[in-house]
Motif scaffolding. Sequence first.
Motif, PDB file in Angstrom:
ATOM      1  N   ILE A   1     -20.505 -41.166  22.928  1.00 32.18           N
ATOM      2  CA  ILE A   1     -19.937 -42.413  23.447  1.00 32.18           C
ATOM      3  C   ILE A   1     -21.048 -43.402  23.777  1.00 32.18           C
ATOM      4  O   ILE A   1     -20.981 -44.589  23.420  1.00 32.18           O
ATOM      5  N   ASN A   2     -22.098 -42.935  24.436  1.00 27.16           N
ATOM      6  CA  ASN A   2     -23.196 -43.831  24.806  1.00 27.16           C
ATOM      7  C   ASN A   2     -23.865 -44.432  23.571  1.00 27.16           C
ATOM      8  O   ASN A   2     -24.201 -45.624  23.549  1.00 27.16           O
ATOM      9  N   ALA A   3     -24.068 -43.605  22.528  1.00 29.01           N
ATOM     10  CA  ALA A   3     -24.702 -44.106  21.310  1.00 29.01           C
ATOM     11  C   ALA A   3     -23.799 -45.118  20.611  1.00 29.01           C
ATOM     12  O   ALA A   3     -24.271 -46.148  20.098  1.00 29.01           O
ATOM     13  N   THR A   4     -22.497 -44.857  20.589  1.00 29.76           N
ATOM     14  CA  THR A   4     -21.565 -45.788  19.944  1.00 29.76           C
ATOM     15  C   THR A   4     -21.501 -47.104  20.707  1.00 29.76           C
ATOM     16  O   THR A   4     -21.474 -48.188  20.109  1.00 29.76           O
ATOM     17  N   VAL A   5     -21.463 -47.026  22.039  1.00 28.02           N
ATOM     18  CA  VAL A   5     -21.451 -48.237  22.859  1.00 28.02           C
ATOM     19  C   VAL A   5     -22.733 -49.044  22.631  1.00 28.02           C
ATOM     20  O   VAL A   5     -22.695 -50.275  22.515  1.00 28.02           O
ATOM     21  N   GLU A   6     -23.864 -48.355  22.546  1.00 32.82           N
ATOM     22  CA  GLU A   6     -25.129 -49.049  22.302  1.00 32.82           C
ATOM     23  C   GLU A   6     -25.115 -49.733  20.935  1.00 32.82           C
ATOM     24  O   GLU A   6     -25.607 -50.858  20.781  1.00 32.82           O
ATOM     25  N   ALA A   7     -24.535 -49.066  19.934  1.00 33.99           N
ATOM     26  CA  ALA A   7     -24.425 -49.682  18.606  1.00 33.99           C
ATOM     27  C   ALA A   7     -23.527 -50.911  18.649  1.00 33.99           C
ATOM     28  O   ALA A   7     -23.832 -51.943  18.043  1.00 33.99           O
ATOM     29  N   GLN A   8     -22.415 -50.822  19.375  1.00 36.73           N
ATOM     30  CA  GLN A   8     -21.521 -51.968  19.507  1.00 36.73           C
ATOM     31  C   GLN A   8     -22.215 -53.122  20.224  1.00 36.73           C
ATOM     32  O   GLN A   8     -22.063 -54.285  19.838  1.00 36.73           O
ATOM     33  N   ARG A   9     -22.974 -52.800  21.252  1.00 34.53           N
ATOM     34  CA  ARG A   9     -23.706 -53.846  21.976  1.00 34.53           C
ATOM     35  C   ARG A   9     -24.709 -54.547  21.052  1.00 34.53           C
ATOM     36  O   ARG A   9     -24.879 -55.766  21.101  1.00 34.53           O
ATOM     37  N   ALA A  10     -25.390 -53.766  20.236  1.00 29.31           N
ATOM     38  CA  ALA A  10     -26.362 -54.345  19.316  1.00 29.31           C
ATOM     39  C   ALA A  10     -25.669 -55.253  18.301  1.00 29.31           C
ATOM     40  O   ALA A  10     -26.176 -56.336  17.965  1.00 29.31           O
ATOM     41  N   LEU A  11     -24.497 -54.847  17.805  1.00 26.80           N
ATOM     42  CA  LEU A  11     -23.777 -55.671  16.849  1.00 26.80           C
ATOM     43  C   LEU A  11     -23.276 -56.953  17.501  1.00 26.80           C
ATOM     44  O   LEU A  11     -23.280 -58.029  16.876  1.00 26.80           O
ATOM     45  N   ILE A  12     -22.844 -56.864  18.744  1.00 31.61           N
ATOM     46  CA  ILE A  12     -22.423 -58.067  19.470  1.00 31.61           C
ATOM     47  C   ILE A  12     -23.592 -59.054  19.570  1.00 31.61           C
ATOM     48  O   ILE A  12     -23.426 -60.261  19.372  1.00 31.61           O
ATOM     49  N   GLU A  13     -24.779 -58.532  19.839  1.00 29.87           N
ATOM     50  CA  GLU A  13     -25.949 -59.408  19.935  1.00 29.87           C
ATOM     51  C   GLU A  13     -26.270 -60.048  18.579  1.00 29.87           C
ATOM     52  O   GLU A  13     -26.612 -61.238  18.506  1.00 29.87           O
ATOM     53  N   ILE A  14     -26.134 -59.278  17.508  1.00 31.53           N
ATOM     54  CA  ILE A  14     -26.368 -59.830  16.172  1.00 31.53           C
ATOM     55  C   ILE A  14     -25.375 -60.944  15.878  1.00 31.53           C
ATOM     56  O   ILE A  14     -25.738 -62.014  15.356  1.00 31.53           O
TER      57      ILE A  14
END
Length: 420
Positions: free
Chosen positions: A389-402
């Motif tokens: 879950i933490n890794a997926t949330v971090e990936a989503q956060r990175a995509l939001i920033e992109i």
Amino acid sequence: MKLLSVAFATSLALASISTPAQVALSLDTAFARTLEAHPDIAVFGFTEAGLRAEAERAGLKPPLIIGGSVENALGTGESEALRSAELTVSLASVLERGDKRAARMALAQSRIDALGSAREAKRLDLLAEVARRYLDVLAAQLAAGIAKDDIAQRTRAVAAAARRVQAGASPRSVQLAAQAHEVRAELDRDRAQREFSAAWRRLALLWGDPDAASGAVPGARLQIPAAPGFSEILALLERTPELQRFADEARLREARLQLARTARTPDLEWEVGLRRLQESSDWGLIGSVSIPLGSATRAGPDIRAAEAELAALDLERESSARGLQSTLAQAHGRLVASAADAEQIRDQLLPLLIKAENAAAEAYKAGALSYLEWAQLQSETTLARRQQINATVEAQRALIEIQRLTGEDFTRAAAKDSTP
């Protein structure tokens, strides 16, 4: 500049949030409420009104000045009282030369045009913040769900330990340890629920509702976002509001330069009027014209300053572009790494741990495995789920920033289910 309507990756990856009355709150609804109520967006309406008022003022012509004067009055001798007084009534103004009015209007319009990029940049920042806070709500709810599953596992372990204690196959300490693990799982669930309530409140504060009651996220699902290629998103960076504003700024500085250049052409001051001659009671026409000298010299410093500001803009844009590229590369790296971690945990680690845990449960019931070994596998499985879950949330956060940086929507890209 026309940007795509941004619906961040989480708009597809996150489930709807429901209030206690079961009124669904989708991410799009959260976007709409925030954009409608947030002061950072509302203030642009007043800013634009002020700039339009300035543009209206810039388009005004120099005013006509009506004047009057009295000469040779209230003196002595022949000028005593109003005997020799001469009354003059005049009309004066300034004749602007060098297209000064057009230059002022162009500068004012450039300021209005530049407001669009600033508004779009602020809009993207707000949408990104909504998506991040929405993601926090879901992550906390998913963490509570993992804790509930852990509680169920620990409850079964307590029951199994109790049966072995009653059969005399295990000491009392084993049952107590199982109960302690169950309580720890309950603590994790309660903490996640408190974090969920706090995350919900932070989300609702974006549209000015501090007293919003937290609801639930039925059927919550989180997906691993597919990472677009770096060259693809790097090409899109040219259209981001962060760089688009430099085009607006260039037009603004060019308008300032043009306005400074108009000062080289001096304005013509004129005056006409009528003068009454007291002695003969006659009226005479008067007039005057004046023009300042040295206008080109006085305009020189302002012109050179405006030219320097315009010339420096390319370097400012290059510096900003490099900073954005660095931020984009960092976000893309986080996206790729976090998505890979989440996939590896989901596809490789979790299946093995779940099988091992099930086998350990059977082995413990058969007396072939100690409780500590079974409990350790339960803890490893729960930890792996949290890491996923933490890794997926971090990936989503990175995509939001992109998406915030590029102003583009990658939700059409394939996403991979990551629900544990």
